[in-house]
Design a protein around this motif. Sequence first.
Motif, PDB file in Angstrom:
ATOM      1  N   LEU A  88       0.814  -1.218   0.000  1.00 29.17           N
ATOM      2  CA  LEU A  88       0.000   0.000   0.000  1.00 29.17           C
ATOM      3  C   LEU A  88       0.851   1.273   0.000  1.00 29.17           C
ATOM      4  CD1 LEU A  88      -2.592  -1.057   2.736  1.00 29.17           C
ATOM      5  CD2 LEU A  88      -2.871  -1.166   0.246  1.00 29.17           C
ATOM      6  N   ARG A  89       2.157   1.126   0.176  1.00 28.61           N
ATOM      7  CA  ARG A  89       3.025   2.281   0.390  1.00 28.61           C
ATOM      8  C   ARG A  89       2.986   3.312  -0.733  1.00 28.61           C
ATOM      9  NH1 ARG A  89       9.425   2.265   0.091  1.00 28.61           N
ATOM     10  NH2 ARG A  89       8.829   2.619  -2.063  1.00 28.61           N
ATOM     11  N   ASP A  90       3.195   2.908  -1.968  1.00 29.82           N
ATOM     12  CA  ASP A  90       3.299   3.892  -3.046  1.00 29.82           C
ATOM     13  C   ASP A  90       2.014   4.695  -3.210  1.00 29.82           C
ATOM     14  OD1 ASP A  90       5.931   3.230  -3.518  1.00 29.82           O
ATOM     15  OD2 ASP A  90       5.465   1.861  -5.168  1.00 29.82           O
ATOM     16  N   ARG A  91       0.879   4.033  -3.179  1.00 29.15           N
ATOM     17  CA  ARG A  91      -0.401   4.746  -3.293  1.00 29.15           C
ATOM     18  C   ARG A  91      -0.601   5.661  -2.091  1.00 29.15           C
ATOM     19  NH1 ARG A  91      -4.197   7.297  -5.676  1.00 29.15           N
ATOM     20  NH2 ARG A  91      -6.323   6.826  -5.107  1.00 29.15           N
ATOM     21  N   TRP A  92      -0.268   5.192  -0.896  1.00 23.26           N
ATOM     22  CA  TRP A  92      -0.402   5.968   0.325  1.00 23.26           C
ATOM     23  C   TRP A  92       0.464   7.223   0.254  1.00 23.26           C
ATOM     24  CZ3 TRP A  92       1.668   8.134   4.651  1.00 23.26           C
ATOM     25  CH2 TRP A  92       0.873   8.250   5.786  1.00 23.26           C
ATOM     26  N   VAL A  93       1.695   7.071  -0.174  1.00 24.00           N
ATOM     27  CA  VAL A  93       2.624   8.206  -0.278  1.00 24.00           C
ATOM     28  C   VAL A  93       2.138   9.197  -1.339  1.00 24.00           C
ATOM     29  CG1 VAL A  93       4.982   8.883  -0.905  1.00 24.00           C
ATOM     30  CG2 VAL A  93       4.597   6.943   0.638  1.00 24.00           C
ATOM     31  N   ASN A  94       1.637   8.701  -2.459  1.00 25.39           N
ATOM     32  CA  ASN A  94       1.108   9.606  -3.482  1.00 25.39           C
ATOM     33  C   ASN A  94      -0.072  10.421  -2.947  1.00 25.39           C
ATOM     34  OD1 ASN A  94       2.992   8.852  -5.392  1.00 25.39           O
ATOM     35  ND2 ASN A  94       1.672   7.316  -6.316  1.00 25.39           N
ATOM     36  N   ILE A  95      -0.941   9.794  -2.167  1.00 23.74           N
ATOM     37  CA  ILE A  95      -2.065  10.496  -1.557  1.00 23.74           C
ATOM     38  C   ILE A  95      -1.551  11.528  -0.555  1.00 23.74           C
ATOM     39  CG2 ILE A  95      -4.068  10.213  -0.029  1.00 23.74           C
ATOM     40  CD1 ILE A  95      -4.599   9.305  -2.906  1.00 23.74           C
ATOM     41  N   PHE A  96      -0.540  11.167   0.213  1.00 25.91           N
ATOM     42  CA  PHE A  96       0.084  12.095   1.163  1.00 25.91           C
ATOM     43  C   PHE A  96       0.614  13.323   0.427  1.00 25.91           C
ATOM     44  CE2 PHE A  96       3.988  13.622   3.210  1.00 25.91           C
ATOM     45  CZ  PHE A  96       3.504  13.967   4.464  1.00 25.91           C
ATOM     46  N   MET A  97       1.272  13.110  -0.691  1.00 27.48           N
ATOM     47  CA  MET A  97       1.817  14.228  -1.469  1.00 27.48           C
ATOM     48  C   MET A  97       0.699  15.078  -2.070  1.00 27.48           C
ATOM     49  SD  MET A  97       5.151  12.421  -3.184  1.00 27.48           S
ATOM     50  CE  MET A  97       5.426  13.801  -4.286  1.00 27.48           C
ATOM     51  N   GLN A  98      -0.370  14.457  -2.525  1.00 29.08           N
ATOM     52  CA  GLN A  98      -1.520  15.208  -3.053  1.00 29.08           C
ATOM     53  C   GLN A  98      -2.106  16.113  -1.981  1.00 29.08           C
ATOM     54  OE1 GLN A  98      -4.521  12.542  -4.483  1.00 29.08           O
ATOM     55  NE2 GLN A  98      -4.053  12.994  -6.615  1.00 29.08           N
ATOM     56  N   MET A  99      -2.176  15.620  -0.760  1.00 24.76           N
ATOM     57  CA  MET A  99      -2.728  16.404   0.336  1.00 24.76           C
ATOM     58  C   MET A  99      -1.919  17.685   0.528  1.00 24.76           C
ATOM     59  SD  MET A  99      -3.097  15.469   4.378  1.00 24.76           S
ATOM     60  CE  MET A  99      -1.365  15.773   4.697  1.00 24.76           C
ATOM     61  N   GLN A 100      -0.604  17.606   0.306  1.00 24.20           N
ATOM     62  CA  GLN A 100       0.264  18.758   0.501  1.00 24.20           C
ATOM     63  C   GLN A 100       0.040  19.845  -0.552  1.00 24.20           C
ATOM     64  OE1 GLN A 100       2.331  18.510   3.266  1.00 24.20           O
ATOM     65  NE2 GLN A 100       1.392  16.513   3.525  1.00 24.20           N
ATOM     66  N   THR A 101      -0.436  19.448  -1.729  1.00 20.21           N
ATOM     67  CA  THR A 101      -0.511  20.400  -2.830  1.00 20.21           C
ATOM     68  C   THR A 101      -1.914  20.584  -3.395  1.00 20.21           C
ATOM     69  OG1 THR A 101       0.094  18.635  -4.370  1.00 20.21           O
ATOM     70  CG2 THR A 101       1.890  20.011  -3.543  1.00 20.21           C
ATOM     71  N   ASP A 102      -2.503  19.540  -3.923  1.00 15.46           N
ATOM     72  CA  ASP A 102      -3.727  19.655  -4.710  1.00 15.46           C
ATOM     73  C   ASP A 102      -5.009  19.410  -3.938  1.00 15.46           C
ATOM     74  OD1 ASP A 102      -2.021  19.957  -6.887  1.00 15.46           O
ATOM     75  OD2 ASP A 102      -2.033  17.811  -7.329  1.00 15.46           O
ATOM     76  N   GLY A 103      -4.957  18.703  -2.860  1.00 16.16           N
ATOM     77  CA  GLY A 103      -6.180  18.257  -2.205  1.00 16.16           C
ATOM     78  C   GLY A 103      -6.694  16.993  -2.875  1.00 16.16           C
ATOM     79  N   TRP A 104      -7.877  16.542  -2.449  1.00 13.75           N
ATOM     80  CA  TRP A 104      -8.418  15.276  -2.921  1.00 13.75           C
ATOM     81  C   TRP A 104      -9.827  15.411  -3.420  1.00 13.75           C
ATOM     82  CZ3 TRP A 104      -7.498  13.799   2.691  1.00 13.75           C
ATOM     83  CH2 TRP A 104      -6.173  13.487   2.921  1.00 13.75           C
ATOM     84  N   GLU A 105     -10.226  14.386  -4.146  1.00 15.75           N
ATOM     85  CA  GLU A 105     -11.646  14.215  -4.456  1.00 15.75           C
ATOM     86  C   GLU A 105     -12.324  13.707  -3.180  1.00 15.75           C
ATOM     87  OE1 GLU A 105     -12.430  11.526  -7.657  1.00 15.75           O
ATOM     88  OE2 GLU A 105     -10.878  12.397  -8.917  1.00 15.75           O
ATOM     89  N   PRO A 106     -13.618  13.920  -3.052  1.00 10.61           N
ATOM     90  CA  PRO A 106     -14.317  13.378  -1.872  1.00 10.61           C
ATOM     91  C   PRO A 106     -14.236  11.848  -1.849  1.00 10.61           C
ATOM     92  CG  PRO A 106     -15.706  14.951  -3.031  1.00 10.61           C
ATOM     93  CD  PRO A 106     -14.506  14.706  -3.899  1.00 10.61           C
ATOM     94  N   VAL A 107     -14.198  11.296  -0.652  1.00 10.76           N
ATOM     95  CA  VAL A 107     -14.272   9.848  -0.505  1.00 10.76           C
ATOM     96  C   VAL A 107     -15.728   9.441  -0.672  1.00 10.76           C
ATOM     97  CG1 VAL A 107     -12.238   9.720   0.977  1.00 10.76           C
ATOM     98  CG2 VAL A 107     -14.494   9.944   2.018  1.00 10.76           C
TER      99      VAL A 107
END
Length: 158
Positions: A89-108
């Motif tokens: 799960l690491r790579d996907r988790w880290v990518n989400i972590f990086m998105q949080m720092q910059t772009d934000g997320w789509e709603p869950v």
Amino acid sequence: MSLHPISTNQRTSGIDLFQSVHRQANLAGLVERLLGRYEPLADFNNLGSVQSKGRTYLGLQTIPLQQVSGSVNRQGDFDRHFRPLRRHLRDRWVNIFMQMQTDGWEPVKLYKVWNSYYVVDGHHRVSVALTSGRQFIEAEVWEYGRQPSYFEVGIPAT
């Protein structure tokens, strides 16, 4: 100026954070099993009687993360605190972590049953949000087991 060093630092921070919470989850799970107190992430699929009542779309909402307590089909990937249990799960988790720092997320996407929420889509986002200390998350919500009001079924209230 290149943004590459910033991305590298964010990725490294994300990897370090993932490894820390991954270790915490596995160590806590081991200790809880040894003490006979292990509780896995709640499984929406164990709520058959609620599922049979159908669902109602509640729309986009801001949900307290402390009420997100279960999953639809991902119980083996996260513990009950949404800490990752598996290395893959690491790579996907880290990518989400990086998105949080910059772009934000789509709603869950969540299913609501009484006062609890079960993740349909967005397990990594919930995990990162909780790990990062967030209190709330944006979500599209469907509610199960809800009794429609008189107004929703067209019967006037008496």
